[in-house]
Enzyme design. Structure first.
Site, PDB file in Angstrom:
ATOM      1  N   ARG A  86     -39.367 -14.498  -7.726  1.00 32.99           N
ATOM      2  CA  ARG A  86     -39.553 -15.464  -6.640  1.00 32.99           C
ATOM      3  C   ARG A  86     -41.018 -15.803  -6.387  1.00 32.99           C
ATOM      4  O   ARG A  86     -41.335 -16.917  -5.967  1.00 32.99           O
ATOM      5  CB  ARG A  86     -38.876 -14.933  -5.370  1.00 32.99           C
ATOM      6  CG  ARG A  86     -37.345 -14.938  -5.481  1.00 32.99           C
ATOM      7  CD  ARG A  86     -36.716 -14.053  -4.451  1.00 32.99           C
ATOM      8  NE  ARG A  86     -37.182 -12.675  -4.613  1.00 32.99           N
ATOM      9  CZ  ARG A  86     -36.981 -11.708  -3.738  1.00 32.99           C
ATOM     10  NH1 ARG A  86     -36.322 -11.963  -2.634  1.00 32.99           N
ATOM     11  NH2 ARG A  86     -37.431 -10.488  -3.972  1.00 32.99           N
ATOM     12  N   ASN A 107     -39.834  -4.594 -11.607  1.00 32.32           N
ATOM     13  CA  ASN A 107     -39.588  -5.913 -11.015  1.00 32.32           C
ATOM     14  C   ASN A 107     -39.200  -5.710  -9.551  1.00 32.32           C
ATOM     15  O   ASN A 107     -38.596  -4.708  -9.213  1.00 32.32           O
ATOM     16  CB  ASN A 107     -38.458  -6.608 -11.814  1.00 32.32           C
ATOM     17  CG  ASN A 107     -37.933  -7.859 -11.157  1.00 32.32           C
ATOM     18  OD1 ASN A 107     -36.737  -7.982 -10.909  1.00 32.32           O
ATOM     19  ND2 ASN A 107     -38.783  -8.799 -10.867  1.00 32.32           N
ATOM     20  N   GLY A 108     -39.583  -6.684  -8.721  1.00 28.94           N
ATOM     21  CA  GLY A 108     -39.187  -6.635  -7.321  1.00 28.94           C
ATOM     22  C   GLY A 108     -40.371  -6.697  -6.383  1.00 28.94           C
ATOM     23  O   GLY A 108     -41.187  -5.781  -6.334  1.00 28.94           O
ATOM     24  N   ASP A 109     -40.476  -7.864  -5.692  1.00 30.03           N
ATOM     25  CA  ASP A 109     -41.484  -8.057  -4.652  1.00 30.03           C
ATOM     26  C   ASP A 109     -42.914  -8.085  -5.171  1.00 30.03           C
ATOM     27  O   ASP A 109     -43.832  -7.733  -4.433  1.00 30.03           O
ATOM     28  CB  ASP A 109     -41.349  -6.983  -3.557  1.00 30.03           C
ATOM     29  CG  ASP A 109     -39.976  -6.977  -2.925  1.00 30.03           C
ATOM     30  OD1 ASP A 109     -39.303  -8.016  -2.976  1.00 30.03           O
ATOM     31  OD2 ASP A 109     -39.566  -5.926  -2.410  1.00 30.03           O
ATOM     32  N   LYS A 116     -31.394  -5.547 -18.147  1.00 32.88           N
ATOM     33  CA  LYS A 116     -32.003  -5.664 -16.814  1.00 32.88           C
ATOM     34  C   LYS A 116     -31.008  -5.125 -15.793  1.00 32.88           C
ATOM     35  O   LYS A 116     -29.870  -5.598 -15.730  1.00 32.88           O
ATOM     36  CB  LYS A 116     -32.353  -7.131 -16.539  1.00 32.88           C
ATOM     37  CG  LYS A 116     -33.116  -7.347 -15.251  1.00 32.88           C
ATOM     38  CD  LYS A 116     -33.850  -8.688 -15.304  1.00 32.88           C
ATOM     39  CE  LYS A 116     -34.483  -9.050 -13.979  1.00 32.88           C
ATOM     40  NZ  LYS A 116     -33.509  -9.540 -13.006  1.00 32.88           N
ATOM     41  N   CYS A 131     -27.029  -8.963 -11.797  1.00 37.54           N
ATOM     42  CA  CYS A 131     -26.632 -10.089 -10.934  1.00 37.54           C
ATOM     43  C   CYS A 131     -25.691  -9.592  -9.825  1.00 37.54           C
ATOM     44  O   CYS A 131     -24.659  -8.983 -10.117  1.00 37.54           O
ATOM     45  CB  CYS A 131     -25.957 -11.188 -11.752  1.00 37.54           C
ATOM     46  SG  CYS A 131     -25.504 -12.594 -10.720  1.00 37.54           S
ATOM     47  N   PRO A 149     -36.233 -13.746 -15.476  1.00 39.42           N
ATOM     48  CA  PRO A 149     -35.174 -14.755 -15.639  1.00 39.42           C
ATOM     49  C   PRO A 149     -34.622 -15.146 -14.275  1.00 39.42           C
ATOM     50  O   PRO A 149     -34.336 -14.285 -13.449  1.00 39.42           O
ATOM     51  CB  PRO A 149     -34.113 -14.009 -16.461  1.00 39.42           C
ATOM     52  CG  PRO A 149     -34.358 -12.551 -16.202  1.00 39.42           C
ATOM     53  CD  PRO A 149     -35.824 -12.404 -15.928  1.00 39.42           C
ATOM     54  N   MET A 150     -34.489 -16.451 -14.045  1.00 33.65           N
ATOM     55  CA  MET A 150     -33.908 -16.918 -12.780  1.00 33.65           C
ATOM     56  C   MET A 150     -33.036 -18.134 -13.058  1.00 33.65           C
ATOM     57  O   MET A 150     -33.545 -19.186 -13.483  1.00 33.65           O
ATOM     58  CB  MET A 150     -35.009 -17.274 -11.773  1.00 33.65           C
ATOM     59  CG  MET A 150     -35.707 -16.057 -11.185  1.00 33.65           C
ATOM     60  SD  MET A 150     -36.937 -16.501  -9.966  1.00 33.65           S
ATOM     61  CE  MET A 150     -38.249 -17.111 -10.996  1.00 33.65           C
TER      62      MET A 150
HETATM   63  C1  FMN Z   1     -32.827 -18.089  -7.856  1.00 35.01           C
HETATM   64  C2  FMN Z   1     -32.743 -16.781  -8.601  1.00 35.01           C
HETATM   65  C3  FMN Z   1     -32.021 -16.722  -9.785  1.00 35.01           C
HETATM   66  C4  FMN Z   1     -31.951 -15.524 -10.498  1.00 35.01           C
HETATM   67  N1  FMN Z   1     -31.285 -15.508 -11.683  1.00 35.01           N
HETATM   68  C5  FMN Z   1     -31.340 -14.381 -12.464  1.00 35.01           C
HETATM   69  C6  FMN Z   1     -30.820 -14.395 -13.787  1.00 35.01           C
HETATM   70  O1  FMN Z   1     -30.336 -15.422 -14.305  1.00 35.01           O
HETATM   71  N2  FMN Z   1     -30.897 -13.222 -14.487  1.00 35.01           N
HETATM   72  C7  FMN Z   1     -31.440 -12.071 -13.962  1.00 35.01           C
HETATM   73  O2  FMN Z   1     -31.483 -11.043 -14.632  1.00 35.01           O
HETATM   74  N3  FMN Z   1     -31.952 -12.069 -12.714  1.00 35.01           N
HETATM   75  C8  FMN Z   1     -31.940 -13.180 -11.979  1.00 35.01           C
HETATM   76  N4  FMN Z   1     -32.537 -13.181 -10.752  1.00 35.01           N
HETATM   77  C9  FMN Z   1     -33.229 -11.969 -10.280  1.00 35.01           C
HETATM   78  C10 FMN Z   1     -34.722 -11.996 -10.656  1.00 35.01           C
HETATM   79  O3  FMN Z   1     -34.895 -11.988 -12.061  1.00 35.01           O
HETATM   80  C11 FMN Z   1     -35.455 -10.776 -10.063  1.00 35.01           C
HETATM   81  O4  FMN Z   1     -34.866  -9.615 -10.568  1.00 35.01           O
HETATM   82  C12 FMN Z   1     -35.387 -10.732  -8.540  1.00 35.01           C
HETATM   83  O5  FMN Z   1     -35.632 -11.995  -7.979  1.00 35.01           O
HETATM   84  C13 FMN Z   1     -36.394  -9.714  -7.982  1.00 35.01           C
HETATM   85  O6  FMN Z   1     -37.696 -10.027  -8.383  1.00 35.01           O
HETATM   86  P1  FMN Z   1     -38.737 -10.808  -7.411  1.00 35.01           P
HETATM   87  O7  FMN Z   1     -38.888  -9.991  -6.155  1.00 35.01           O
HETATM   88  O8  FMN Z   1     -40.000 -10.908  -8.205  1.00 35.01           O
HETATM   89  O9  FMN Z   1     -38.123 -12.145  -7.090  1.00 35.01           O
HETATM   90  C14 FMN Z   1     -32.596 -14.356 -10.007  1.00 35.01           C
HETATM   91  C15 FMN Z   1     -33.300 -14.425  -8.812  1.00 35.01           C
HETATM   92  C16 FMN Z   1     -33.392 -15.616  -8.117  1.00 35.01           C
HETATM   93  C17 FMN Z   1     -34.189 -15.664  -6.832  1.00 35.01           C
END
Ligand code: FMN
Length: 328
Positions: free
Chosen positions: A226, A201-203, A140, A101, A16-17
């Protein structure tokens, strides 16, 4: 279908983002092979008390997205419980609660990662949501509030004992926000401490990263955030088998489809900005991408001309890539 079985069929999926994983992007990620998707966070108070146009927009999903996880952001038991029931009635397959968050304006209100500071209060909150709903409930989390308060394991045990069906761990603390590397060893510790399935999750930026995460942590599934922005084909393992020309054509068609989805979904007033934002994401890997992205964003030209410019630059980028390959 049991949540565990569902996860087994949906091992790698979109995270979710907020502002990114809206219905058009979720659809494109599903087309590319993402497992079931999760909505961006939905504020529980807005959902219960002021059904704004924005709330209606972010809770909208199509049949194609079924099964879908819908994510709530909140901190008071009443609105979280009520909004969980609303999402269940709207057709959510899974309710996910955002306890990760790190944004100060959110945590100041006690929402997001701030919930990880209060295990006892959060247990009551989960208990209330659990008793009011029938569908799978997931949470989460981060590794903890800050480096002195890393409590993902203790927190996850509490979530499990309150009847949560699954946990996603983004192993950075709230104070780290998105800095430094995420510590996959914390995902592993959570996996070893609870019986319910854990999503790592993460990277994760590629299929191979996802495989490495699963091998190292033994997590049941992986979320990509991302790494999917401007790159929805990260979920598409079969792209590797295509020639460069076929791959570029596939990407072009995907972007055109995404633009169409955006046009169908966003109201007129948001449309141009959404198109520009997404084109600039897709331009991330282009030569001179910084200038190009600024050009797209700042253009006062008509949106049709901006799209035309983007595809000219796309073709030029493909040509440059080809020349580079020939000269190697
Ligand atoms: C622009 C953006 C918005 C995000 N919004 C949410 C969100 O609405 N809910 C949530 O649980 N995490 C949110 N996240 C966190 C991501 O879900 C994820 O946990 C975090 O980016 C790490 O994973 P990644 O390294 O694959 O990006 C957001 C991250 C980004 C970059």
């Amino acid at each position: 279908m049991k949540f565990n079985d569902l996860l087994e069929k949906n091992i790698i999926r979109l995270a979710p983002m907020a502002g990114v994983s809206n219905a058009p992007f979720r659809t494109i990620c599903l087309d590319n092979g993402s497992g079931f998707v999760t909505t961006e966070e939905i504020d529980s108070i807005s959902l219960v008390y002021n059904k704004s146009d924005r709330t209606k927009l972010i809770t909208a999903f199509s049949e194609y997205e079924n099964p879908i996880a819908m994510q709530l952001l909140g901190c008071d038991s009443e609105s979280l419980t009520e909004s969980s029931k609303i999402l269940q009635d709207l057709g959510a397959s899974i309710i996910d609660i955002n306890m990760g968050c790190p944004v100060p304006k959110i945590t100041k209100k006690g929402k997001g990662a701030a919930l990880m500071k209060d295990i006892v209060g959060t247990a009551k909150l989960i208990n209330s949501i659990r008793n009011a709903t029938k569908i799978p409930l997931t949470v989460k989390i981060r590794s903890g509030w800050d480096e002195n308060n890393i409590n993902a394991v203790e927190f996850s045990k509490m979530l499990e004992s309150e009847g949560v069906d699954g946990i996603t761990v983004h192993p950075r603390s709230r104070s780290q926000r998105y800095e430094g590397n995420s510590k996959w060893s914390i995902i592993k510790q959570v996996v070893e401490s609870v019986e319910i399935p854990v999503t790592g999750n993460g990277d994760v930026k590629s299929y191979d990263d996802a495989k490495r995460m699963i091998e190292f942590t033994k997590c049941k599934s992986v979320m990509i955030g991302r790494g999917a922005i401007g790159n929805p084909w990260v979920f598409n393992n079969s792209l590797e088998k295509l020639s460069y020309e076929e791959k570029d054509l596939y990407k072009k068609k995907t972007i055109i489809n995404h633009l169409q989805q955006i046009k169908n979904y966003f109201p007129k007033k948001n449309l141009d900005m959404q198109i520009k934002k997404n084109l600039s994401y897709y331009a991330k890997g282009f030569y001179n991408s910084r200038e190009i992205r600024q050009k797209i964003f700042r253009s006062s030209d008509s949106i049709e001309n901006v799209i035309e410019l983007f595809f000219k630059l796309f073709d030029r980028n493909v040509e440059k890539n080809k020349l580079e390959k020939i000269s190697v």
